[in-house]
Design a protein around this motif. Structure first.
Motif, PDB file in Angstrom:
ATOM      1  N   MET A 130       0.844  -1.204   0.000  1.00 49.41           N
ATOM      2  CA  MET A 130       0.000   0.000   0.000  1.00 49.41           C
ATOM      3  C   MET A 130       0.879   1.254   0.000  1.00 49.41           C
ATOM      4  O   MET A 130       1.919   1.287   0.639  1.00 49.41           O
ATOM      5  N   GLU A 131       0.432   2.259  -0.701  1.00 50.88           N
ATOM      6  CA  GLU A 131       1.182   3.517  -0.769  1.00 50.88           C
ATOM      7  C   GLU A 131       1.069   4.238   0.582  1.00 50.88           C
ATOM      8  O   GLU A 131       0.062   4.126   1.269  1.00 50.88           O
ATOM      9  N   GLU A 132       2.107   4.987   0.929  1.00 54.81           N
ATOM     10  CA  GLU A 132       2.056   5.710   2.207  1.00 54.81           C
ATOM     11  C   GLU A 132       2.484   7.145   2.007  1.00 54.81           C
ATOM     12  O   GLU A 132       3.224   7.478   1.098  1.00 54.81           O
ATOM     13  N   HIS A 133       2.000   8.017   2.892  1.00 51.22           N
ATOM     14  CA  HIS A 133       2.383   9.415   2.845  1.00 51.22           C
ATOM     15  C   HIS A 133       2.495   9.890   4.276  1.00 51.22           C
ATOM     16  O   HIS A 133       1.541   9.816   5.036  1.00 51.22           O
ATOM     17  N   ASN A 134       3.684  10.359   4.678  1.00 49.52           N
ATOM     18  CA  ASN A 134       3.904  10.721   6.081  1.00 49.52           C
ATOM     19  C   ASN A 134       3.400   9.623   7.006  1.00 49.52           C
ATOM     20  O   ASN A 134       2.759   9.891   8.013  1.00 49.52           O
ATOM     21  N   SER A 135       3.642   8.385   6.635  1.00 45.96           N
ATOM     22  CA  SER A 135       3.269   7.192   7.401  1.00 45.96           C
ATOM     23  C   SER A 135       1.764   6.910   7.467  1.00 45.96           C
ATOM     24  O   SER A 135       1.336   5.981   8.119  1.00 45.96           O
ATOM     25  N   LYS A 136       0.951   7.732   6.808  1.00 49.23           N
ATOM     26  CA  LYS A 136      -0.479   7.385   6.741  1.00 49.23           C
ATOM     27  C   LYS A 136      -0.719   6.577   5.471  1.00 49.23           C
ATOM     28  O   LYS A 136      -0.204   6.926   4.409  1.00 49.23           O
ATOM     29  N   PRO A 137      -1.543   5.552   5.558  1.00 44.58           N
ATOM     30  CA  PRO A 137      -1.869   4.833   4.323  1.00 44.58           C
ATOM     31  C   PRO A 137      -2.706   5.692   3.375  1.00 44.58           C
ATOM     32  O   PRO A 137      -3.503   6.521   3.822  1.00 44.58           O
ATOM     33  N   ILE A 138      -2.490   5.503   2.099  1.00 41.07           N
ATOM     34  CA  ILE A 138      -3.313   6.148   1.079  1.00 41.07           C
ATOM     35  C   ILE A 138      -4.223   5.080   0.482  1.00 41.07           C
ATOM     36  O   ILE A 138      -3.746   4.056  -0.009  1.00 41.07           O
ATOM     37  N   VAL A 139      -5.515   5.316   0.592  1.00 38.98           N
ATOM     38  CA  VAL A 139      -6.505   4.352   0.117  1.00 38.98           C
ATOM     39  C   VAL A 139      -7.232   4.978  -1.063  1.00 38.98           C
ATOM     40  O   VAL A 139      -7.579   6.156  -1.016  1.00 38.98           O
ATOM     41  N   ARG A 140      -7.445   4.211  -2.128  1.00 33.55           N
ATOM     42  CA  ARG A 140      -8.240   4.714  -3.253  1.00 33.55           C
ATOM     43  C   ARG A 140      -9.668   4.181  -3.129  1.00 33.55           C
ATOM     44  O   ARG A 140      -9.869   2.991  -2.858  1.00 33.55           O
ATOM     45  N   VAL A 141     -10.638   5.067  -3.296  1.00 32.64           N
ATOM     46  CA  VAL A 141     -12.047   4.682  -3.170  1.00 32.64           C
ATOM     47  C   VAL A 141     -12.799   5.159  -4.411  1.00 32.64           C
ATOM     48  O   VAL A 141     -12.639   6.308  -4.833  1.00 32.64           O
ATOM     49  N   ALA A 142     -13.585   4.257  -4.992  1.00 29.32           N
ATOM     50  CA  ALA A 142     -14.442   4.607  -6.131  1.00 29.32           C
ATOM     51  C   ALA A 142     -15.893   4.540  -5.678  1.00 29.32           C
ATOM     52  O   ALA A 142     -16.283   3.593  -4.976  1.00 29.32           O
ATOM     53  N   VAL A 159     -10.580   0.527  -4.013  1.00 34.04           N
ATOM     54  CA  VAL A 159     -10.055   0.009  -5.272  1.00 34.04           C
ATOM     55  C   VAL A 159      -8.987  -1.025  -4.928  1.00 34.04           C
ATOM     56  O   VAL A 159      -8.026  -0.720  -4.223  1.00 34.04           O
ATOM     57  N   GLU A 160      -9.161  -2.244  -5.419  1.00 30.84           N
ATOM     58  CA  GLU A 160      -8.165  -3.296  -5.158  1.00 30.84           C
ATOM     59  C   GLU A 160      -6.926  -3.058  -6.015  1.00 30.84           C
ATOM     60  O   GLU A 160      -6.972  -2.353  -7.021  1.00 30.84           O
ATOM     61  N   ALA A 161      -5.831  -3.690  -5.607  1.00 32.64           N
ATOM     62  CA  ALA A 161      -4.539  -3.443  -6.260  1.00 32.64           C
ATOM     63  C   ALA A 161      -4.560  -3.748  -7.758  1.00 32.64           C
ATOM     64  O   ALA A 161      -3.886  -3.091  -8.542  1.00 32.64           O
ATOM     65  N   ASP A 162      -5.347  -4.727  -8.163  1.00 38.36           N
ATOM     66  CA  ASP A 162      -5.332  -5.149  -9.572  1.00 38.36           C
ATOM     67  C   ASP A 162      -6.444  -4.504 -10.400  1.00 38.36           C
ATOM     68  O   ASP A 162      -6.714  -4.950 -11.514  1.00 38.36           O
ATOM     69  N   GLU A 163      -7.096  -3.468  -9.872  1.00 42.64           N
ATOM     70  CA  GLU A 163      -8.248  -2.873 -10.552  1.00 42.64           C
ATOM     71  C   GLU A 163      -7.986  -1.423 -10.952  1.00 42.64           C
ATOM     72  O   GLU A 163      -7.241  -0.712 -10.279  1.00 42.64           O
ATOM     73  N   THR A 164      -8.696  -0.976 -11.985  1.00 44.07           N
ATOM     74  CA  THR A 164      -8.801   0.461 -12.239  1.00 44.07           C
ATOM     75  C   THR A 164      -9.951   0.975 -11.363  1.00 44.07           C
ATOM     76  O   THR A 164     -10.822   0.194 -10.937  1.00 44.07           O
ATOM     77  N   PRO A 165      -9.995   2.292 -11.117  1.00 50.07           N
ATOM     78  CA  PRO A 165     -11.116   2.838 -10.339  1.00 50.07           C
ATOM     79  C   PRO A 165     -12.467   2.487 -10.964  1.00 50.07           C
ATOM     80  O   PRO A 165     -13.418   2.165 -10.249  1.00 50.07           O
ATOM     81  N   GLU A 166     -12.549   2.531 -12.284  1.00 53.73           N
ATOM     82  CA  GLU A 166     -13.830   2.221 -12.926  1.00 53.73           C
ATOM     83  C   GLU A 166     -14.227   0.755 -12.728  1.00 53.73           C
ATOM     84  O   GLU A 166     -15.406   0.440 -12.538  1.00 53.73           O
ATOM     85  N   GLU A 167     -13.257  -0.126 -12.776  1.00 51.44           N
ATOM     86  CA  GLU A 167     -13.565  -1.543 -12.504  1.00 51.44           C
ATOM     87  C   GLU A 167     -14.046  -1.717 -11.067  1.00 51.44           C
ATOM     88  O   GLU A 167     -14.988  -2.474 -10.795  1.00 51.44           O
ATOM     89  N   ALA A 168     -13.399  -1.010 -10.156  1.00 48.96           N
ATOM     90  CA  ALA A 168     -13.805  -1.098  -8.744  1.00 48.96           C
ATOM     91  C   ALA A 168     -15.221  -0.571  -8.569  1.00 48.96           C
ATOM     92  O   ALA A 168     -16.034  -1.156  -7.849  1.00 48.96           O
ATOM     93  N   LEU A 169     -15.527   0.542  -9.232  1.00 52.44           N
ATOM     94  CA  LEU A 169     -16.877   1.107  -9.155  1.00 52.44           C
ATOM     95  C   LEU A 169     -17.909   0.058  -9.551  1.00 52.44           C
ATOM     96  O   LEU A 169     -18.886  -0.185  -8.840  1.00 52.44           O
ATOM     97  N   LYS A 170     -17.684  -0.570 -10.704  1.00 56.29           N
ATOM     98  CA  LYS A 170     -18.658  -1.542 -11.212  1.00 56.29           C
ATOM     99  C   LYS A 170     -18.806  -2.722 -10.260  1.00 56.29           C
ATOM    100  O   LYS A 170     -19.917  -3.176  -9.973  1.00 56.29           O
ATOM    101  N   ARG A 171     -17.693  -3.207  -9.730  1.00 57.08           N
ATOM    102  CA  ARG A 171     -17.750  -4.317  -8.785  1.00 57.08           C
ATOM    103  C   ARG A 171     -18.497  -3.905  -7.517  1.00 57.08           C
ATOM    104  O   ARG A 171     -19.387  -4.619  -7.032  1.00 57.08           O
ATOM    105  N   GLU A 172     -18.152  -2.747  -6.979  1.00 55.72           N
ATOM    106  CA  GLU A 172     -18.774  -2.309  -5.724  1.00 55.72           C
ATOM    107  C   GLU A 172     -20.275  -2.056  -5.889  1.00 55.72           C
ATOM    108  O   GLU A 172     -21.062  -2.366  -4.996  1.00 55.72           O
ATOM    109  N   LEU A 173     -20.681  -1.476  -7.023  1.00 55.75           N
ATOM    110  CA  LEU A 173     -22.117  -1.202  -7.190  1.00 55.75           C
ATOM    111  C   LEU A 173     -22.900  -2.504  -7.300  1.00 55.75           C
ATOM    112  O   LEU A 173     -24.021  -2.611  -6.813  1.00 55.75           O
TER     113      LEU A 173
END
Ligand SMILES: Nc1nc2c([nH]c(=O)n2[C@H]2C[C@H](O)[C@@H](COP(=O)(O)OP(=O)(O)OP(=O)(O)O)O2)c(=O)[nH]1
Ligand SMILES: [Mg+2]
Length: 139
Positions: A1-13, A46-60
């Motif tokens: 997972m990506e980090e910034h100033n030790s906080k995790p960066i999470v992508r959400v669609a 958004v999972e590691a192997d997904e684009t945001p749009e793929e994650a959107l479709k899966r989540e909906l």
């Protein structure tokens, strides 16, 4: 997972699911989740192997049981929460198959776009709600 100033960066669609009457389908976050009882636009991480749009479709499909037929990028921004930074990808969804419902047991509601209230959403949503309320969409 990506980090910034030790906080995790999470992508959400997440999807702004809007019908022909200018109403938006919102769900209520469940007890035990962060921001429990807040309203939200259905969506998730958004999972590691997904684009945001793929994650959107899966989540909906997982959360509200619809098949997304079109999705347009509406807002993309990052919000700095105390424990994490979330990078949001919000999509406008106006074409789908099926009737949305709270597939994970959560409440769901159709709310007029012009009656949305920022205070009912997590803090990250404030500017987005203001933008939506000021957008002319539906007559
Ligand atoms: N879906 C959604 N999440 C939002 C909104 N506003 C906001 O701050 N969030 C936050 C809440 C959560 O910390 C994060 C979304 O993650 P989530 O808990 O829905 O993730 P997920 O569906 O993948 O669920 P899980 O598998 O991790 O339980 O984004 C919003 O409008 N929609
Ligand atoms: Mg979710």
């Amino acid at each position: 997972m990506e980090e910034h100033n030790s906080k995790p960066i999470v992508r959400v669609a997440a999807g702004i699911i809007r019908n022909e009457f200018g109403q938006i389908y919102l769900t209520q976050r469940l007890e035990g989740q962060d921001f429990a009882q807040s309203l939200e636009f259905p969506g998730g991480k958004v999972e590691a192997d997904e684009t945001p749009e793929e994650a959107l479709k899966r989540e909906l499909e997982e959360e509200v049981g619809i098949v997304t037929l079109s999705a347009f990028p509406y807002e993309h921004f990052s919000f700095d929460y105390p424990n994490k930074i979330i990078e949001f990808f919000f999509y406008l969804v106006e074409e789908w198959a099926g009737e949305p419902f709270g597939r994970e047991g959560q409440e769901g509601f159709w709310i007029e776009q012009s009656s949305l209230e920022e205070g009912q959403f997590p803090p990250a949503n404030t500017d987005l709600i203001r933008k939506l309320k000021s957008d002319i969409c539906c007559r």
